[in-house]
Design a protein around this motif. Structure first.
Motif, mmCIF file in Angstrom:
data_model
loop_
_atom_site.group_PDB
_atom_site.id
_atom_site.type_symbol
_atom_site.label_atom_id
_atom_site.label_comp_id
_atom_site.label_asym_id
_atom_site.label_seq_id
_atom_site.Cartn_x
_atom_site.Cartn_y
_atom_site.Cartn_z
ATOM 1 N N ILE A 201 3.114 -34.685 14.533
ATOM 2 C CA ILE A 201 3.412 -35.860 15.351
ATOM 3 C C ILE A 201 2.218 -36.784 15.200
ATOM 4 O O ILE A 201 1.112 -36.470 15.647
ATOM 5 C CB ILE A 201 3.646 -35.490 16.830
ATOM 6 C CG1 ILE A 201 4.879 -34.596 16.957
ATOM 7 C CG2 ILE A 201 3.827 -36.757 17.663
ATOM 8 C CD1 ILE A 201 5.148 -34.117 18.371
ATOM 9 N N GLN A 202 2.454 -37.898 14.537
ATOM 10 C CA GLN A 202 1.359 -38.821 14.194
ATOM 11 C C GLN A 202 1.445 -40.055 15.080
ATOM 12 O O GLN A 202 2.426 -40.785 15.070
ATOM 13 C CB GLN A 202 1.478 -39.219 12.725
ATOM 14 C CG GLN A 202 0.418 -40.209 12.264
ATOM 15 C CD GLN A 202 0.603 -40.569 10.808
ATOM 16 O OE1 GLN A 202 0.812 -39.721 9.966
ATOM 17 N NE2 GLN A 202 0.539 -41.859 10.513
ATOM 18 N N ARG A 203 0.402 -40.275 15.819
ATOM 19 C CA ARG A 203 0.365 -41.419 16.724
ATOM 20 C C ARG A 203 -0.340 -42.621 16.074
ATOM 21 O O ARG A 203 -1.081 -42.476 15.116
ATOM 22 C CB ARG A 203 -0.338 -41.045 18.020
ATOM 23 C CG ARG A 203 0.457 -40.032 18.818
ATOM 24 C CD ARG A 203 -0.172 -39.751 20.172
ATOM 25 N NE ARG A 203 0.842 -39.240 21.084
ATOM 26 C CZ ARG A 203 1.207 -37.967 21.149
ATOM 27 N NH1 ARG A 203 0.637 -37.080 20.348
ATOM 28 N NH2 ARG A 203 2.144 -37.579 21.987
ATOM 29 N N TYR A 204 -0.062 -43.794 16.622
ATOM 30 C CA TYR A 204 -0.715 -45.039 16.214
ATOM 31 C C TYR A 204 -0.442 -45.389 14.753
ATOM 32 O O TYR A 204 -1.285 -45.980 14.076
ATOM 33 C CB TYR A 204 -2.229 -44.980 16.474
ATOM 34 C CG TYR A 204 -2.570 -44.390 17.809
ATOM 35 C CD1 TYR A 204 -2.056 -44.936 18.982
ATOM 36 C CD2 TYR A 204 -3.379 -43.266 17.920
ATOM 37 C CE1 TYR A 204 -2.350 -44.377 20.217
ATOM 38 C CE2 TYR A 204 -3.672 -42.697 19.146
ATOM 39 C CZ TYR A 204 -3.148 -43.266 20.292
ATOM 40 O OH TYR A 204 -3.426 -42.704 21.510
ATOM 41 N N SER A 205 0.719 -45.032 14.249
ATOM 42 C CA SER A 205 1.114 -45.429 12.895
ATOM 43 C C SER A 205 1.496 -46.909 12.914
ATOM 44 O O SER A 205 2.166 -47.380 13.837
ATOM 45 C CB SER A 205 2.294 -44.588 12.415
ATOM 46 O OG SER A 205 2.766 -45.042 11.166
ATOM 47 N N ILE A 206 1.105 -47.647 11.884
ATOM 48 C CA ILE A 206 1.382 -49.093 11.856
ATOM 49 C C ILE A 206 2.099 -49.514 10.576
ATOM 50 O O ILE A 206 2.241 -50.707 10.312
ATOM 51 C CB ILE A 206 0.085 -49.910 12.013
ATOM 52 C CG1 ILE A 206 -0.920 -49.561 10.910
ATOM 53 C CG2 ILE A 206 -0.518 -49.697 13.387
ATOM 54 C CD1 ILE A 206 -2.146 -50.454 10.876
ATOM 55 N N HIS A 207 2.586 -48.560 9.789
ATOM 56 C CA HIS A 207 3.222 -48.914 8.519
ATOM 57 C C HIS A 207 4.635 -48.335 8.385
ATOM 58 O O HIS A 207 5.157 -48.268 7.283
ATOM 59 C CB HIS A 207 2.379 -48.415 7.342
ATOM 60 C CG HIS A 207 1.014 -49.035 7.273
ATOM 61 N ND1 HIS A 207 0.818 -50.374 7.016
ATOM 62 C CD2 HIS A 207 -0.220 -48.496 7.443
ATOM 63 C CE1 HIS A 207 -0.480 -50.635 7.029
ATOM 64 N NE2 HIS A 207 -1.132 -49.518 7.281
ATOM 65 N N ASP A 208 5.251 -47.956 9.464
ATOM 66 C CA ASP A 208 6.515 -47.229 9.347
ATOM 67 C C ASP A 208 7.567 -47.706 10.334
ATOM 68 O O ASP A 208 8.228 -46.899 10.987
ATOM 69 C CB ASP A 208 6.269 -45.730 9.517
ATOM 70 C CG ASP A 208 5.387 -45.183 8.405
ATOM 71 O OD1 ASP A 208 5.900 -44.974 7.296
ATOM 72 O OD2 ASP A 208 4.181 -45.000 8.646
ATOM 73 N N GLY A 209 7.718 -49.034 10.441
ATOM 74 C CA GLY A 209 8.803 -49.543 11.261
ATOM 75 C C GLY A 209 8.453 -50.686 12.185
ATOM 76 O O GLY A 209 9.308 -51.161 12.927
ATOM 77 N N GLY A 210 7.227 -51.163 12.156
ATOM 78 C CA GLY A 210 6.828 -52.290 12.974
ATOM 79 C C GLY A 210 6.101 -51.877 14.243
ATOM 80 O O GLY A 210 6.489 -50.929 14.923
ATOM 81 N N GLY A 211 5.020 -52.600 14.565
ATOM 82 C CA GLY A 211 4.238 -52.304 15.757
ATOM 83 C C GLY A 211 3.539 -50.964 15.666
ATOM 84 O O GLY A 211 3.449 -50.347 14.606
ATOM 85 N N ILE A 212 3.040 -50.503 16.801
ATOM 86 C CA ILE A 212 2.397 -49.190 16.877
ATOM 87 C C ILE A 212 3.480 -48.156 17.133
ATOM 88 O O ILE A 212 4.270 -48.275 18.071
ATOM 89 C CB ILE A 212 1.353 -49.154 18.005
ATOM 90 C CG1 ILE A 212 0.220 -50.149 17.696
ATOM 91 C CG2 ILE A 212 0.781 -47.748 18.170
ATOM 92 C CD1 ILE A 212 -0.778 -50.311 18.826
ATOM 93 N N ARG A 213 3.507 -47.116 16.305
ATOM 94 C CA ARG A 213 4.612 -46.175 16.356
ATOM 95 C C ARG A 213 4.127 -44.724 16.461
ATOM 96 O O ARG A 213 3.003 -44.388 16.044
ATOM 97 C CB ARG A 213 5.503 -46.311 15.116
ATOM 98 C CG ARG A 213 5.936 -47.740 14.835
ATOM 99 C CD ARG A 213 7.026 -47.805 13.797
ATOM 100 N NE ARG A 213 8.299 -47.311 14.291
ATOM 101 C CZ ARG A 213 9.133 -48.035 15.036
ATOM 102 N NH1 ARG A 213 8.834 -49.269 15.380
ATOM 103 N NH2 ARG A 213 10.285 -47.518 15.446
ATOM 104 N N THR A 214 5.002 -43.902 16.990
ATOM 105 C CA THR A 214 4.830 -42.461 16.953
ATOM 106 C C THR A 214 5.752 -41.919 15.871
ATOM 107 O O THR A 214 6.959 -42.157 15.906
ATOM 108 C CB THR A 214 5.174 -41.814 18.305
ATOM 109 O OG1 THR A 214 4.329 -42.364 19.316
ATOM 110 C CG2 THR A 214 4.979 -40.307 18.248
ATOM 111 N N MET A 215 5.182 -41.213 14.910
ATOM 112 C CA MET A 215 5.948 -40.610 13.819
ATOM 113 C C MET A 215 6.189 -39.139 14.118
ATOM 114 O O MET A 215 5.252 -38.399 14.421
ATOM 115 C CB MET A 215 5.175 -40.724 12.502
ATOM 116 C CG MET A 215 4.912 -42.147 12.033
ATOM 117 S SD MET A 215 6.340 -42.869 11.242
ATOM 118 C CE MET A 215 6.495 -41.844 9.773
#
Length: 281
Positions: free
Chosen positions: A9-23
């Motif tokens: 569970i990757q937090r603060y992703s910014i390249h996978d769907g817009g904005g700050i995301r949880t992957m």
């Protein structure tokens, strides 16, 4: 409903769907891309990954030959990959980051492995996340059941859809999959009211040749509502994981593509009418 294994569970992703995301990364994939940066995602069962940089040689000369179990390792050099999690477990994790979704226009992205392998579970999870008012996205190879993809995308705001090798024989021989299945699912998906962004991994020797790019653009042009394409240049960030889980890595001597080559491919897609982002967004 069977609970899947989640391997990250990757937090603060910014390249996978817009904005700050949880992957949320689901374990298990039907394909075997030689360049996969998450080889620990491929198998459906729990594995042990060995991180030799953390090994203090308390039992063996290195982490790769250590007979201990992960729970007995004092430094974390041995670690289980894959944790069974329920929808309730994952929702608790998602809720921790809601303030970041609200302030950045972000959300939750389900990835893998291949999330379609767990389509029934993923559909219910997406439904619950949507009920919280959170933007949802999935990242998929499209290699799986249309019925499950159809159900999942009823609760999905954005689909990041991988485009790789556009030759049927090469796709089957190299990736171990069925290109026709992928393209059929893509065509059906384009008939739904869901935003789709094709993503192209730029892999030297596999996906970057002119013929492959031309075929790709030709397929995409059949769907006029597509506006955006993401180019993902090859990297070596996941190479050390292969030895850690006891798998052979055949891409060790492959260098990332030169900037000018990536730029040329970017221009090819732009000439075809697409807004192009390198590295996703």
């Amino acid at each position: 409903m069977k609970k899947p294994l989640i391997f990250n569970i990757q937090r603060y992703s910014i390249h996978d769907g817009g904005g700050i995301r949880t992957m949320i990364f689901f374990k298990g994939c039907p394909l075997r891309c030689p360049w996969c940066s998450n080889p620990e995602s491929q198998e459906t069962g729990v594995e042990i990954i060995r991180k030799n940089s953390l090994c203090i040689q308390c039992i063996a000369k290195d982490a790769y030959t250590c007979p201990a179990k992960p729970e007995d390792c004092p430094t974390g050099a041995l670690e289980y990959v894959g944790k069974s999690m329920s929808i309730e477990d994952l929702l608790e994790e998602v809720k921790k980051d809601m303030v970041f979704y609200d302030t950045s226009g972000g959300g939750v992205t389900l990835s893998g492995g291949e999330v379609l392998l767990h389509g029934e579970f993923a559909s219910e999870l997406l439904k619950e996340i949507k009920a919280l008012g959170i933007h949802t996205a999935i990242e998929t190879t499209g290699h799986g059941s249309w019925e499950l993809l159809d159900r999942m995308t009823d609760y999905t705001d954005l689909v990041l859809f991988d485009f790789k090798i556009m030759d049927n024989d090469k796709f089957a021989r190299i990736i171990k999959g069925d290109l026709d299945l992928v393209l059929q699912n893509f065509s059906k998906l384009m008939e739904k009211n869901v935003k789709v962004i094709p993503r192209v991994p730029l892999i030297p020797g596999y996906t970057m040749d002119e013929e492959n790019i031309e075929k790709m653009i030709g397929i995409l042009k059949k769907h006029p509502k597509l506006e955006e394409v993401h180019l993902l240049p090859f990297h070596q960030f996941g190479s050390s994981k292969y030895k850690g889980i006891g798998k052979e890595y055949t891409m060790e001597d492959v260098s990332p593509p030169e900037d000018d080559v990536v730029e040329k491919i970017k221009i090819d897609f732009e000439k075809a009418g697409y807004t192009v982002y390198i590295g996703g967004r």
